[in-house]
Design an enzyme around this catalytic site. Structure first.
Site, PDB file in Angstrom:
ATOM      1  N   PHE A 133      30.864  42.165  29.401  1.00 28.09           N
ATOM      2  CA  PHE A 133      32.246  42.634  29.516  1.00 28.09           C
ATOM      3  C   PHE A 133      32.606  42.736  30.988  1.00 28.09           C
ATOM      4  CE2 PHE A 133      35.708  45.623  29.903  1.00 28.09           C
ATOM      5  CZ  PHE A 133      36.578  45.165  28.931  1.00 28.09           C
ATOM      6  N   ASP A 218      27.931  42.648  38.163  1.00 25.68           N
ATOM      7  CA  ASP A 218      29.040  43.525  37.785  1.00 25.68           C
ATOM      8  C   ASP A 218      28.447  44.903  37.509  1.00 25.68           C
ATOM      9  OD1 ASP A 218      30.956  45.029  36.473  1.00 25.68           O
ATOM     10  OD2 ASP A 218      31.701  43.378  35.248  1.00 25.68           O
ATOM     11  N   LYS A 247      35.227  52.137  37.881  1.00 22.07           N
ATOM     12  CA  LYS A 247      34.959  53.308  37.033  1.00 22.07           C
ATOM     13  C   LYS A 247      34.666  54.578  37.833  1.00 22.07           C
ATOM     14  CE  LYS A 247      34.559  51.439  32.537  1.00 22.07           C
ATOM     15  NZ  LYS A 247      34.208  50.036  32.377  1.00 22.07           N
TER      16      LYS A 247
HETATM   17  C1  LIG Z   1      35.034  48.767  32.348  1.00 23.78           C
HETATM   18  C2  LIG Z   1      34.394  47.546  32.883  1.00 23.78           C
HETATM   19  C3  LIG Z   1      35.140  46.539  33.538  1.00 23.78           C
HETATM   20  C4  LIG Z   1      36.651  46.599  33.635  1.00 23.78           C
HETATM   21  O1  LIG Z   1      37.086  47.638  34.438  1.00 23.78           O
HETATM   22  P1  LIG Z   1      38.651  48.004  34.476  1.00 23.78           P
HETATM   23  O2  LIG Z   1      38.721  49.063  35.528  1.00 23.78           O
HETATM   24  O3  LIG Z   1      39.034  48.477  33.117  1.00 23.78           O
HETATM   25  O4  LIG Z   1      39.381  46.766  34.847  1.00 23.78           O
HETATM   26  C5  LIG Z   1      34.469  45.471  34.074  1.00 23.78           C
HETATM   27  N1  LIG Z   1      33.124  45.361  33.978  1.00 23.78           N
HETATM   28  C6  LIG Z   1      32.389  46.293  33.366  1.00 23.78           C
HETATM   29  C7  LIG Z   1      30.912  46.121  33.317  1.00 23.78           C
HETATM   30  C8  LIG Z   1      32.988  47.403  32.777  1.00 23.78           C
HETATM   31  O5  LIG Z   1      32.240  48.311  32.130  1.00 23.78           O
END
Ligand SMILES: *Cc1c(COP(=O)(O)O)cnc(C)c1O
Length: 393
Positions: A133, A218, A247
Site C-alpha cells: 500500500f 516506503d 503518518k
Molecule cells: C498510509 C500509508 C500511505 C499513504 O499515506 P497518506 O498520508 O494517506 O497519503 C503510504 N504508504 C504506506 C505504507 C502507508 O501506510
C-alpha cells in the site's frame, strides 16, 4: 452521535469513507471521548499517525508557539526549522537530504519521480509488491498492487510491475533493461502486518546494486519509531536509496518527507518538483518536537518493552482461540489474522470501549501509541481476548 451531525455528513460530505456512527471530540494519550461523553481506549490512534498518543503536550506546545509566530511561508524562502528538521532526520537515518510534503502518497510521488529522473531516460519501470500500500494519488495507487483499489479508475500510470511480497526470485525475473527502481514497505501495514522472510531486504539491495536500480523503502507506516528503531530498515543491515515518511512524522500534525542520499538528491533539480505546504513552519516545529519527545522519553526502548507485552498477551491465542490463525508483531505493529471476518470483532470491541482496526477483511490491526501504559496494555488485551473468546462464528 447527534442526528444533526449525521445529517450534515449525509448532505454535504462525499461518502468515500466507511465511517462509524461516532463523533469524537477530545483526545488525551491513548484515550478519546465522543460527543456523548463516552470514553474509549484507542489502540489504533489516528490510523497510525498518533504514535505519540492524542494531543502529546510537547507537540501541542510547539504548535501553539509556532502558530502565533509564523503559520506559513512558501519554499521560496528559508525557514531555520525546516533545515534543522532535515538534519535531525538525516542524522537518524542514512545521512542524506530531505524533501518535505504533506502526506504519504505525496512522499511516494516524489520518490517515484526522483527514481525516474535519476536513472537513464529509457529506464522507467518500478517494481512493487502484491499486497502493498502506497497511497491514493494516481502514481501511489498504481504502485499499490491490489486489484480492488484499481477497479474502474483506469488507465493507471504506465510502468509498474507487480511481484509477490517476499519473493526474491520473482524480483530477479521482473528486472529488465527498462527497470528504474524497486519500491517496498519493509513490513506491509495495510496489507495485514506482513513481515517478509529474513534476508528479503538484503536480497533487494543486492538486486538493486547489481542492476543500478534505486531502492525505495516506503516507511510511511513503519518509520519514526513504530518498530522500536527510528526506521524499520535499521533492523536489517540494509540501507535504501530513498525512504518515504508521513503518518507519525509530526506527532499527529500533517506532514510527509522523502529522504534520499546526497548523491541522488541533485537529480530533483530546481523546478522539477514541489509541495506548496511542504515543510511548513508548523509541520517543521511539530516534526522536531516529535523527535525530541521520543529521545527525551527513551520511547524507542519503551516500544520494545510494549512489544514484549503484546507478545505475552496475544501470541498464546494461536493455541487457545480457534478463530486466531496467526499473530504477527513487530514493535507497535500488531496483526492478528483470523479464520473469520474481523469486522464484527472491531464493532464488538468498540461497544466495549476499545478502538482497533481490521484490514484485509481478516486481520485485526493495532497501531498503539508509544506512551501506552502497562495498565492500558492489559486493559486493551483483556477486552480484545474476551471479545475473541466469546465470538460466535
Ligand atoms: C498510509 C500509508 C500511505 C499513504 O499515506 P497518506 O498520508 O494517506 O497519503 C503510504 N504508504 C504506506 C505504507 C502507508 O501506510
Amino acid at each position: 452521535m447527534s442526528p444533526a451531525t449525521a445529517e450534515l455528513f449525509d448532505q454535504s460530505v462525499v461518502p468515500n469513507y466507511g465511517r462509524y456512527p461516532v463523533c469524537l471530540v477530545r483526545g488525551e494519550g491513548s484515550r478519546v471521548w465522543d460527543d456523548q461523553g463516552r470514553q474509549y481506549l484507542d489502540l489504533f490512534p489516528g490510523w497510525g499517525c498518533n504514535l505519540l498518543g492524542h494531543c502529546p503536550p510537547p507537540i501541542v506546545q510547539a504548535v501553539q508557539e509556532q502558530v502565533a509566530e509564523l503559520i506559513h511561508v512558501p519554499n521560496t524562502w528559508h525557514i531555520e526549522s525546516q533545515g534543522r528538521w532535515a538534519k535531525l532526520l538525516s542524522d537518524r537515518s542514512f545521512g542524506g537530504k530531505a524533501f518535505f510534503c504533506n502526506s504519504g502518497a505525496e512522499a511516494n510521488e516524489a520518490a517515484i519521480k526522483l527514481a525516474r529522473l535519476h536513472t537513464p531516460e529509457d529506464r522507467f519501470k518500478i517494481i512493487t509488491f502484491q499486497g502493498g500500500f502506497h497511497g491514493r494519488t494516481y502514481g501511489a495507487t498504481t504502485a499499490t498492487a491490489q486489484p480492488k483499489y484499481h477497479e474502474g479508475i483506469g488507465p493507471l500510470m504506465a510502468g509498474f510491475v507487480y511481484v509477490p511480497f517476499g519473493d526474491l526470485a520473482a524480483v530477479r525475473d521482473a528486472v529488465d533493461e527498462e527497470t528504474a527502481a524497486i519500491m517496498v514497505e519493509p513490513i506491509q501495514g495495510e496489507g495485514g502486518i506482513r513481515i517478509p522472510p529474513d534476508g528479503f531486504l538484503a536480497g533487494l539491495r543486492e538486486i538493486a546494486d547489481a542492476h543500478d536500480l534505486v531502492l525505495i523503502f516506503d516507511e510511511v507506516q513503519t518509520g519514526c519509531g513504530r518498530t522500536g528503531h527510528w526506521f524499520a530498515y535499521q533492523d536489517s543491515d540494509v540501507t535504501p536509496d530513498i525512504m518515504t515518511l508521513a503518518k507519525s512524522l509530526c506527532g499527529g500534525i500533517a506532514g510527509g518527507a522523502m529522504l534520499t542520499t546526497a548523491s541522488i538528491a541533485p537529480s530533483l533539480r530546481p523546478g522539477m518538483h514541489a509541495a506548496t505546504f511542504g515543510g511548513n513552519p508548523i509541520a517543521a516545529r511539530a516534526g522536531i518536537a516529535t523527535i525530541e519527545m521520543i529521545e527525551e522519553g527513551n520511547l524507542l526502548d519503551r516500544v520494545r518493552e510494549l512489544e514484549q507485552g503484546f507478545r505475552t498477551w496475544l501470541e498464546p491465542l494461536i493455541e487457545t482461540i480457534a478463530i486466531v490463525k496467526e499473530v504477527r508483531i513487530c514493535g507497535l505493529m500488531v496483526g492478528i489474522e483470523l479464520q473469520v471476518d474481523g469486522t464484527p470483532i472491531v464493532a464488538e470491541c468498540m461497544k466495549r470501549g476499545l478502538l482497533i482496526n481490521c484490514t484485509q477483511q481478516t486481520v485485526l490491526r493495532l497501531l498503539p501509541a508509544m506512551i501506552l501504559s502497562d495498565a492500558e496494555l492489559q486493559e486493551g488485551c483483556e477486552i480484545l481476548i474476551d471479545v475473541l473468546q466469546n465470538h460466535i462464528t
